[in-house]
Scaffold this motif. Structure first.
Motif, PDB file in Angstrom:
ATOM      1  N   GLY A  50       0.766  -1.230   0.000  1.00 11.91           N
ATOM      2  CA  GLY A  50       0.000   0.000   0.000  1.00 11.91           C
ATOM      3  C   GLY A  50       0.800   1.283   0.000  1.00 11.91           C
ATOM      4  O   GLY A  50       0.242   2.352  -0.149  1.00 11.91           O
ATOM      5  N   VAL A  51       2.115   1.229   0.159  1.00  8.29           N
ATOM      6  CA  VAL A  51       2.899   2.459   0.301  1.00  8.29           C
ATOM      7  C   VAL A  51       3.110   3.170  -1.027  1.00  8.29           C
ATOM      8  O   VAL A  51       3.226   4.384  -1.075  1.00  8.29           O
ATOM      9  N   THR A  52       3.139   2.426  -2.129  1.00 12.38           N
ATOM     10  CA  THR A  52       3.402   3.070  -3.414  1.00 12.38           C
ATOM     11  C   THR A  52       2.187   3.814  -3.945  1.00 12.38           C
ATOM     12  O   THR A  52       2.293   4.552  -4.899  1.00 12.38           O
ATOM     13  N   ASN A  78       4.920   8.260  -3.160  1.00 12.46           N
ATOM     14  CA  ASN A  78       5.990   9.040  -3.782  1.00 12.46           C
ATOM     15  C   ASN A  78       6.641   9.953  -2.750  1.00 12.46           C
ATOM     16  O   ASN A  78       7.865  10.084  -2.696  1.00 12.46           O
ATOM     17  N   PHE A  79       5.828  10.575  -1.908  1.00 10.08           N
ATOM     18  CA  PHE A  79       6.352  11.455  -0.863  1.00 10.08           C
ATOM     19  C   PHE A  79       7.240  10.671   0.095  1.00 10.08           C
ATOM     20  O   PHE A  79       8.320  11.133   0.477  1.00 10.08           O
ATOM     21  N   LEU A  80       6.817   9.479   0.484  1.00  4.87           N
ATOM     22  CA  LEU A  80       7.616   8.654   1.378  1.00  4.87           C
ATOM     23  C   LEU A  80       8.962   8.302   0.745  1.00  4.87           C
ATOM     24  O   LEU A  80       9.999   8.314   1.418  1.00  4.87           O
ATOM     25  N   PHE A  86      15.919  11.610   1.063  1.00  8.07           N
ATOM     26  CA  PHE A  86      16.530  12.738   1.762  1.00  8.07           C
ATOM     27  C   PHE A  86      17.340  12.259   2.962  1.00  8.07           C
ATOM     28  O   PHE A  86      18.476  12.694   3.178  1.00  8.07           O
ATOM     29  N   PHE A  87      16.770  11.366   3.764  1.00 11.09           N
ATOM     30  CA  PHE A  87      17.482  10.900   4.960  1.00 11.09           C
ATOM     31  C   PHE A  87      18.736  10.107   4.611  1.00 11.09           C
ATOM     32  O   PHE A  87      19.743  10.189   5.314  1.00 11.09           O
TER      33      PHE A  87
END
Length: 113
Positions: A50-52, A78-80, A86-87
């Motif tokens: 479900g994350v995508t 996408n935001f995740l 970034f991290f």
């Protein structure tokens, strides 16, 4: 003025900056691939895929002229990916700065300063 510009460009700091930008862009592509192609598929398996996805606010439609109107969605997957990317970059930069500071400290100790 042209001579001054040539001297400015030939200075080490400008060349170092240019090399840093090119290497940074390449490193960004590597981390993007790492996140998109390796980390996110594992996260998707662990979370049931479900994350995508995203939340569809308005379904895709066809207007009166027969032209397709795309769906409007909040793409949290996408935001995740971008946040993870970034991290990773921030952590690697932290390690580089930490190593550079350690080398600088070691050099200063060897000189006797």
């Amino acid at each position: 003025m042209l001579k001054e510009f040539k001297t400015f460009i030939a200075q080490g700091n400008v060349l170092d900056l240019a090399i840093g930008v090119v290497i940074g862009a390449a490193f960004g592509k590597i981390t993007t691939s790492l996140v998109d192609d390796i980390i996110m598929p594992i996260v998707n398996v662990l979370t049931g895929g479900g994350v995508t996805g995203g939340i569809v606010l308005k379904e895709a439609t066809v207007d009166a002229a027969g032209k397709a109107v795309p769906a409007i969605a909040i793409n949290y997957g996408n935001f995740l990916s971008v946040v993870i990317n970034f991290f990773i970059i921030a952590f690697v930069l932290f390690l580089v700065v930490k190593a550079a500071n350690k080398m600088k400290l070691t050099e200063n100790n060897q000189i006797g300063v």
